[in-house]
Design a protein around this motif. Structure first.
Motif, short mmCIF file in Angstrom:
data_model
loop_
_atom_site.label_atom_id
_atom_site.label_comp_id
_atom_site.label_asym_id
_atom_site.label_seq_id
_atom_site.Cartn_x
_atom_site.Cartn_y
_atom_site.Cartn_z
N SER A 151 0.87 -1.17 0.00
CA SER A 151 0.00 0.00 0.00
C SER A 151 0.90 1.22 0.00
N LYS A 152 0.33 2.37 -0.31
CA LYS A 152 1.13 3.59 -0.44
C LYS A 152 1.82 3.96 0.87
N GLY A 153 1.16 3.70 1.99
CA GLY A 153 1.72 4.08 3.28
C GLY A 153 2.00 2.91 4.20
N GLN A 154 2.24 1.74 3.65
CA GLN A 154 2.47 0.53 4.44
C GLN A 154 3.55 0.77 5.51
N ILE A 155 3.28 0.27 6.72
CA ILE A 155 4.22 0.38 7.83
C ILE A 155 4.59 -1.01 8.32
N GLY A 184 7.88 -10.59 -4.13
CA GLY A 184 7.13 -9.58 -3.39
C GLY A 184 5.63 -9.74 -3.45
N PRO A 185 4.89 -8.93 -2.65
CA PRO A 185 3.43 -8.98 -2.64
C PRO A 185 2.84 -8.79 -4.03
N GLY A 186 1.69 -9.40 -4.27
CA GLY A 186 1.15 -9.47 -5.63
C GLY A 186 0.08 -8.46 -5.96
N GLY A 187 -0.97 -8.94 -6.66
CA GLY A 187 -1.88 -8.12 -7.42
C GLY A 187 -2.61 -7.01 -6.69
N PHE A 188 -2.83 -7.14 -5.38
CA PHE A 188 -3.58 -6.11 -4.66
C PHE A 188 -2.67 -5.00 -4.15
N SER A 189 -1.41 -5.01 -4.60
CA SER A 189 -0.46 -3.99 -4.17
C SER A 189 -0.59 -2.73 -5.01
N SER A 190 -0.26 -1.59 -4.40
CA SER A 190 -0.37 -0.32 -5.12
C SER A 190 0.79 -0.10 -6.07
N ASP A 191 1.96 -0.66 -5.77
CA ASP A 191 3.15 -0.47 -6.59
C ASP A 191 4.00 -1.72 -6.50
N LEU A 192 3.94 -2.58 -7.51
CA LEU A 192 4.62 -3.87 -7.46
C LEU A 192 6.13 -3.73 -7.38
N GLU A 193 6.70 -2.77 -8.10
CA GLU A 193 8.15 -2.58 -8.08
C GLU A 193 8.61 -2.13 -6.69
N GLN A 194 7.88 -1.21 -6.12
CA GLN A 194 8.23 -0.72 -4.79
C GLN A 194 8.02 -1.80 -3.73
N ALA A 195 6.97 -2.62 -3.91
CA ALA A 195 6.73 -3.72 -2.99
C ALA A 195 7.90 -4.71 -3.01
#
Length: 220
Positions: A151-155, A184-195
């Protein structure tokens, strides 16, 4: 997969949760409290065994929490808020959007909560190799760490405990299998590269500090 909720106990400040998991409605409804015309087609189903929701467990163990730290605001980590007290602080990243879109899908999990408090990770310090981090209690016992991507602000939260150190990854790393394979985390992620970059940092951290236990978002 389980939806993990973590209880931390500060020797002076009391008990806090990291994430809230699913509410009791999932015992009878695989979509829980979620509503909207996109729910059945877009959201995953879930189950909750009777009396295993976090509110019931806290009541049974007679634990009164002082607040909740959220890794992110996806419904499977916020639904449990429905059954928790509303007069305690809830903390989330300043950059974290709440996925609550009226008519499309919504759970209104924060109904009755007066205020959600922001953690400004951009104002934190660098803790390599993990990244920007905020000393939550000011005594080094709990750190909120930027983990954008799923997510954009994942902590993530680093617990510097008396008996050991734990990194609560949230969905920055969902499972041990994901960690072992490096995917890394898959399809429900906001930014796959950043994940993926965030997962790579978690792996590098574990290599440097093998004594730290990892607690994943959806794995026991």
């Amino acid at each position: 997969y389980p939806v993990n909720v973590n209880l931390i106990q500060h020797q002076e400040l009391g008990s806090y949760l990291i994430d809230a998991g699913l509410d009791a409605s999932y015992v009878h409804n695989p979509l829980g409290s979620m509503k909207g015309f996109m729910v059945k087609g877009r959201l995953g189903r879930a189950t909750q065994d009777p009396n295993t929701d976090i509110a019931t467990i806290l009541d049974r163990e007679k634990v009164r929490i002082k607040g909740v730290f959220l890794t992110h605001m996806h419904f499977d980590h916020t639904a449990g808020v429905l059954d928790l007290p509303k007069d305690i602080p809830y903390f989330v990243s300043k950059d974290e959007p709440y996925a609550n879109f009226r008519f499309f899908f919504h759970g209104d999990h924060f109904a009755g909560v007066d205020e959600i408090y922001d953690i400004d990770l951009a104002a934190g310090i660098e803790l390599p190799p993990l990244g920007k981090s905020v000393d939550v209690f000011g005594d080094g016992s709990l750190w909120a760490i930027s983990a954008n991507g799923h997510s954009k602000g994942q902590i993530m939260y680093f617990v510097n405990g008396i008996e050991g150190q734990i990194l609560v990854t949230g969905d920055a790393c969902n499972t041990r299998y994901q960690f072992d394979t490096g995917v890394g985390p898959g399809g429900f992620s906001s930014d796959l590269e950043q994940a993926q970059e965030t997962l790579d940092r978690i792996i590098a951290f574990k290599e440097q500090y093998p004594e730290v236990k990892l607690v994943y978002g959806h794995d026991l």
